[in-house]
Design a protein around this motif. Structure first.
Motif, short mmCIF file in Angstrom:
data_model
loop_
_atom_site.label_atom_id
_atom_site.label_comp_id
_atom_site.label_asym_id
_atom_site.label_seq_id
_atom_site.Cartn_x
_atom_site.Cartn_y
_atom_site.Cartn_z
N PRO A 1 -40.97 46.56 -26.16
CA PRO A 1 -41.03 46.13 -24.84
C PRO A 1 -39.38 45.70 -24.26
O PRO A 1 -38.90 45.09 -25.23
N THR A 2 -39.26 45.96 -22.97
CA THR A 2 -37.90 45.67 -22.64
C THR A 2 -37.96 44.34 -22.28
O THR A 2 -38.76 43.97 -21.20
N LEU B 1 -30.31 46.96 -30.65
CA LEU B 1 -31.63 46.48 -29.97
C LEU B 1 -31.85 47.01 -28.70
O LEU B 1 -32.97 47.25 -28.34
N ASP B 2 -30.63 46.66 -27.91
CA ASP B 2 -30.94 47.07 -26.41
C ASP B 2 -30.60 48.64 -26.18
O ASP B 2 -31.45 49.04 -25.36
N ASN C 1 -28.30 60.87 -28.87
CA ASN C 1 -27.87 60.29 -27.28
C ASN C 1 -27.82 58.85 -27.48
O ASN C 1 -26.94 58.13 -26.75
N LEU C 2 -29.01 58.27 -28.16
CA LEU C 2 -28.99 56.97 -28.40
C LEU C 2 -27.83 56.36 -29.01
O LEU C 2 -27.00 55.41 -28.65
N MET D 1 -25.68 45.36 -20.21
CA MET D 1 -24.45 46.45 -19.99
C MET D 1 -25.12 47.77 -20.13
O MET D 1 -24.74 48.68 -19.67
N ASN D 2 -26.17 47.85 -21.24
CA ASN D 2 -26.61 49.14 -21.49
C ASN D 2 -27.26 49.88 -20.29
O ASN D 2 -27.23 51.14 -20.09
#
Length: 446
Positions: A156-157, A192-193, A209-210, A233-234
């Motif tokens: 979850p974000t 993590l982000d 890509n991640l 920022m991500n």
């Protein structure tokens, strides 16, 4: 391939929309995209190319008019954004921009090599999600830097809030390598982000890509001594990576974006940077709608913290990915002012609005609608960014509901949450301009 705007870059896929595709299992959760390319309004590839002179000078006034009417066609967003963000001077030539692009790519590789020497995971296609342990000033190997797995994408974000946006805590130790250790202490949080970023997009099913997003953010954290890395920022960096085929070009777009956004992430023992914008928002509402401001103060919302996340990441959580990009480019076009950008590699980019042109019609045409009004009125308030007036416009649009239904701060949040998936970017910008005009009129009389 010689790209649009005369800069050399790798060929993009024919169907740029593939980059924005939503994973089937997330389609029900993602706000519906409202942006549509409109012939005669949206900046097309043909109109973009026609805006350049033979040697590469760009008619920015022509481009701004079209963007403000209907945004940018997906096939050219990446290269147009480079100009909107100030990566390139519209008065430069094709050759000058190609040379600058090459120098920037070389600089990025130098920084990447520095980071890779300090942490071999950089550039390896892997990321760190486990804290690096510091014992007596010595870096201990990370227990796990395994390749990404799809399970990470289901995390979850977390909400972005004042308590989450403080800069990574420094680790206390006596060492000449303090900067290195502080940088390493941020890497797992970046990881993590990253695995939570835009996880609904097909683009990030590709683990490479991640890893590229992680590399860009880690390298930025290394070169920005004041800010390093902060959650949020991500979300700002992700579109740059998706639009730019070359990782270095994505980095420089993000770096220029952060020149205007980094104040939001500056922290001190007593405050977080975005709070200055919240104070400005409060002042704007107090001037244009004193009744609403008084009501919010009565509900203990006078500090406007309910707008914290929205301003921090520029409506990324309220809009679909495509609509967020559309809103950003409208905002950048509205507030465009070449005097705010450094024309060369000077990272202390010019920010003195007092240098803005006044009374020169030709120069004023090079400015966006919002910035032109600021210049004409002599308003040089650096904190009154267009995004703040955009948020003020949202509050004004919800004025009646807020006054009638909001009996507690939770009600304010609930009412504002209704804009998720329903906010019309073009209409919202129009409302922001109206609030801006009203604010300038009232403050001038005062």
């Amino acid at each position: 391939m010689v790209g649009l705007g005369g800069a050399c870059f790798e060929a993009a896929p024919e169907d740029v929309g593939d980059f924005f595709a939503i994973r089937p299992e997330h389609r029900a959760d993602v706000p519906k995209t409202q942006f549509k390319s409109r012939p005669g309004k949206t900046l097309s590839s043909r109109k973009w190319e026609s805006a350049f002179s033979q040697d590469g000078h760009l008619d920015m006034a022509k481009v701004l008019r079209r963007i403000q009417r209907g945004g940018i066609h997906p096939s050219i967003k990446g290269v147009v954004w480079e100009f909107l963000l100030g990566c390139y001077d519209p008065n430069s030539t094709f050759d000058e921009r190609n040379q600058l692009r090459q120098r920037r790519r070389e600089q990025y590789e130098i920084w990447k090599s520095e980071c890779k020497n300090m942490e071999p995971t950089i550039g390896s296609g892997r990321i760190i999600t486990t804290p690096i342990i510091i014992e007596d000033g010595i870096t201990v190997e990370v227990p796990s830097t395994s390749y990404l797995n799809n399970e990470d994408l289901g995390t979850p974000t977390p909400d972005i809030s004042p308590r989450h946006c403080s800069r990574a805590k420094s680790i206390a130790f006596d060492s000449a390598d303090k900067k290195v250790h502080q940088w390493k202490a941020t890497l797992h949080q970046i990881g993590l982000d990253v695995v939570r970023t835009d996880r609904s997009l097909v683009f990030y099913l590709d683990e490479a890509n991640l890893a590229r997003l992680w590399d860009v953010l880690c390298i930025y954290a290394w070169i920005d001594n004041d800010i390093s890395y902060c959650q949020g920022m991500n979300d700002l960096c992700s579109p740059m990576l998706i639009l730019q085929e070359n990782e270095a070009d994505a980095f420089w777009c993000f770096e220029h974006f952060m020149r205007r956004m980094r104040g939001n992430f500056k922290t001190s023992a007593s405050s977080i940077g975005v709070q200055s914008q919240l104070s400005t928002l409060a002042e704007i509402i107090k001037v244009v709608d004193p009744k609403l401001h008084q009501h919010l103060e009565t509900l203990d919302g006078g500090e406007y913290l309910f707008a914290f996340r929205t301003l921090m990441v520029l409506f990324r959580r309220e809009l679909s990915f495509v609509d967020a990009m559309y809103l950003w480019e409208l905002m950048w076009a509205m507030e465009y002012n070449p005097n705010l950008f450094s024309q060369y590699e000077d990272q202390s980019a010019a920010t003195d609005k007092s240098a803005a042109p006044k009374g020169n019609d030709k120069c004023l045409k090079q400015l966006g609608k919002f910035e032109r009004k600021n210049v004409e009125s002599g308003s040089l308030d650096q904190q009154a960014a267009f995004s703040v007036f955009l948020m003020a416009g949202v509050l004004e649009a919800k004025n009646k509901r807020l006054l009638k239904e909001a009996e507690a701060l939770d009600d304010v949040v609930k009412i504002l949450n209704d804009i998720t998936g329903t906010l019309d970017a073009k209409k919202a910008c129009g409302e922001a301009l109206k609030v801006h005009k009203k604010y300038l009129s009232k403050t001038k009389k005062a």
